[in-house]
Design an enzyme around this catalytic site. Structure first.
Site, mmCIF file in Angstrom:
data_model
loop_
_atom_site.group_PDB
_atom_site.id
_atom_site.type_symbol
_atom_site.label_atom_id
_atom_site.label_comp_id
_atom_site.label_asym_id
_atom_site.label_seq_id
_atom_site.Cartn_x
_atom_site.Cartn_y
_atom_site.Cartn_z
ATOM 1 N N TYR A 124 0.817 -1.219 0.000
ATOM 2 C CA TYR A 124 0.000 0.000 0.000
ATOM 3 C C TYR A 124 0.846 1.264 0.000
ATOM 4 O O TYR A 124 0.301 2.368 0.028
ATOM 5 C CB TYR A 124 -0.926 0.015 1.220
ATOM 6 N N ASP A 204 -1.023 -18.407 4.298
ATOM 7 C CA ASP A 204 -1.917 -19.362 3.619
ATOM 8 C C ASP A 204 -2.434 -20.399 4.616
ATOM 9 O O ASP A 204 -3.625 -20.744 4.617
ATOM 10 C CB ASP A 204 -1.246 -20.010 2.400
ATOM 11 N N ASP A 228 -5.816 -6.861 5.181
ATOM 12 C CA ASP A 228 -6.952 -6.473 4.348
ATOM 13 C C ASP A 228 -7.738 -7.720 3.953
ATOM 14 O O ASP A 228 -8.959 -7.803 4.117
ATOM 15 C CB ASP A 228 -6.410 -5.748 3.100
#
Ligand code: NAD
Length: 333
Positions: A124, A204, A228
């Site tokens: 970001y 994951d 996010d």
């Protein structure tokens, strides 16, 4: 004394859910003086930016804001108002409590976890360029400073709220330098909090574990992008985005907002669930010390949601946003 709080309605369903939260907070007995400032698409023409300086000035002055979602056009135009706000005001902790409520249809019963998402860097940071006509590059920034402070914020929260475990989420097996640095910082900070259990989990694997057994998790801390994605996924564990509030907190201010976006597909239809915004309002009230008002609203929400008679379509009901709001206000009387 009245607390002055900046109120940003946002766009899409923003004005609807912020309007509901304002009504409910006003009815709770909290002493709030709202400083309403507009941001987003509707101010671009007048000010040449979706985030005019007066919005930032208001938050800097009041130190606290309640904000509705703001639309971010995909792939073009202005940088996200939400990301700019967090970066400009250095609101480095994004905190999202994920909790099951009785009466909400969900596959789980006892989820009560809190996600700490680093809010200022990672992918970001906005450093992107075209390497050639056919290759684009985005650069992921991870710093010791930002990693240390988000991990410390997670541990401090855990200690203050009697939480037992902090899980750091990363992909250091592949991104050995960037996520490796985040993990190293997390492990070091954890040593200062020997009263709280610490573990690290690859992102994951964490995704699978959260779906299999979310009740096992307590406080999770992670870099921006994983935060996010996992916070939206975790919202799905407890009834959807309409149930998840959020706070963006830094040394000099705090902006409270729902985890969901501006939901253009249902904007203006009186269908949006205001709970995520009201729960964000509750986090805001606790932040400014209005604990009685916060508890009163929380109790009313629990009751209305448990009864299920006045809830919005996303929660399986037929009520409109306004009916849901009135039911909560009635419950507080
Ligand atoms: P979204 O969260 O707006 O919507 C995703 C889905 O969830 C939609 O089907 C929507 O109808 C539903 N939904 C969301 N909130 C709801 C609510 N309160 N009640 C009932 N249903 C609800 O995500 P999106 O469609 O990916 O994003 C729309 C816009 O919002 C984009 O421009 C995005 O950039 C922006 N956005 C803003 C913020 C923010 O302001 N902090 C956060 C996320 C997305």
């Amino acid at each position: 004394m009245d607390h002055k709080v900046t109120l940003i309605p946002g766009d899409g369903i923003g004005p609807e859910v912020i309007g509901a939260a304002r009504k409910i907070i006003d009815a709770s007995g909290a002493n709030i003086e709202w400083d309403v400032v507009k941001a987003g698409e509707e101010v671009i023409e007048e000010f040449g930016t979706p985030l005019p300086e007066y919005v930032l000035e208001s938050i800097k002055r009041n130190k606290v804001a309640l904000k509705g979602p703001v639309t971010t056009p995909v792939g073009k135009g202005f940088k996200s108002v939400n990301v700019t706000l967090r970066q400009t005001l250095n609101l480095y902790s994004n905190i999202r409590p994920i909790k099951t409520y009785a009466g909400i249809k969900s596959r789980y019963e006892n989820v009560d976890l809190v996600i700490f998402r680093e809010n200022t860097e990672d992918l970001y940071a906005g450093i992107e360029h075209m390497v050639s006509d056919e290759i684009a590059e985005s650069i992921k920034i991870i710093s010791k400073k930002a990693s240390d402070r988000i991990v410390r914020a997670a541990f401090e929260y855990a200690r203050k709220n009697n939480r037992k475990k902090v899980s750091a989420v990363h992909k250091a097996n592949i991104m050995k330098l960037s996520d490796g640095l985040f993990l190293k910082c997390a492990r070091n900070i954890a040593k200062e909090y020997s009263d709280i259990e610490f573990e690290d989990v690859i992102v994951d694997a964490m995704s699978m574990k959260l779906v299999l057994d979310p009740e096992k998790y307590d406080v999770l801390v992670m870099p921006n992008l994983y935060g996010d994605i996992l916070s939206d996924m975790a919202a799905g564990l407890v009834g959807g985005l309409g149930m998840v509030p959020g706070a963006n907190i830094g040394e000099n201010g705090a902006v409270f907002e729902p985890a969901h976006g501006s939901a253009p597909d249902i904007a203006g239809m009186n269908k949006s669930n205001p709970i995520a915004t009201v729960l964000s309002g509750i986090m805001m009230l606790k932040h400014i010390g209005e604990f009685d008002a916060a508890a009163k609203i929380e109790k009313a929400i629990e009751k209305v949601v448990r009864d299920g008679m006045h809830v919005t379509p996303d929660l399986g009901g037929n009520a409109g946003t306004s009916e849901f709001t009135e039911a909560i206000i009635k419950e507080m009387k």
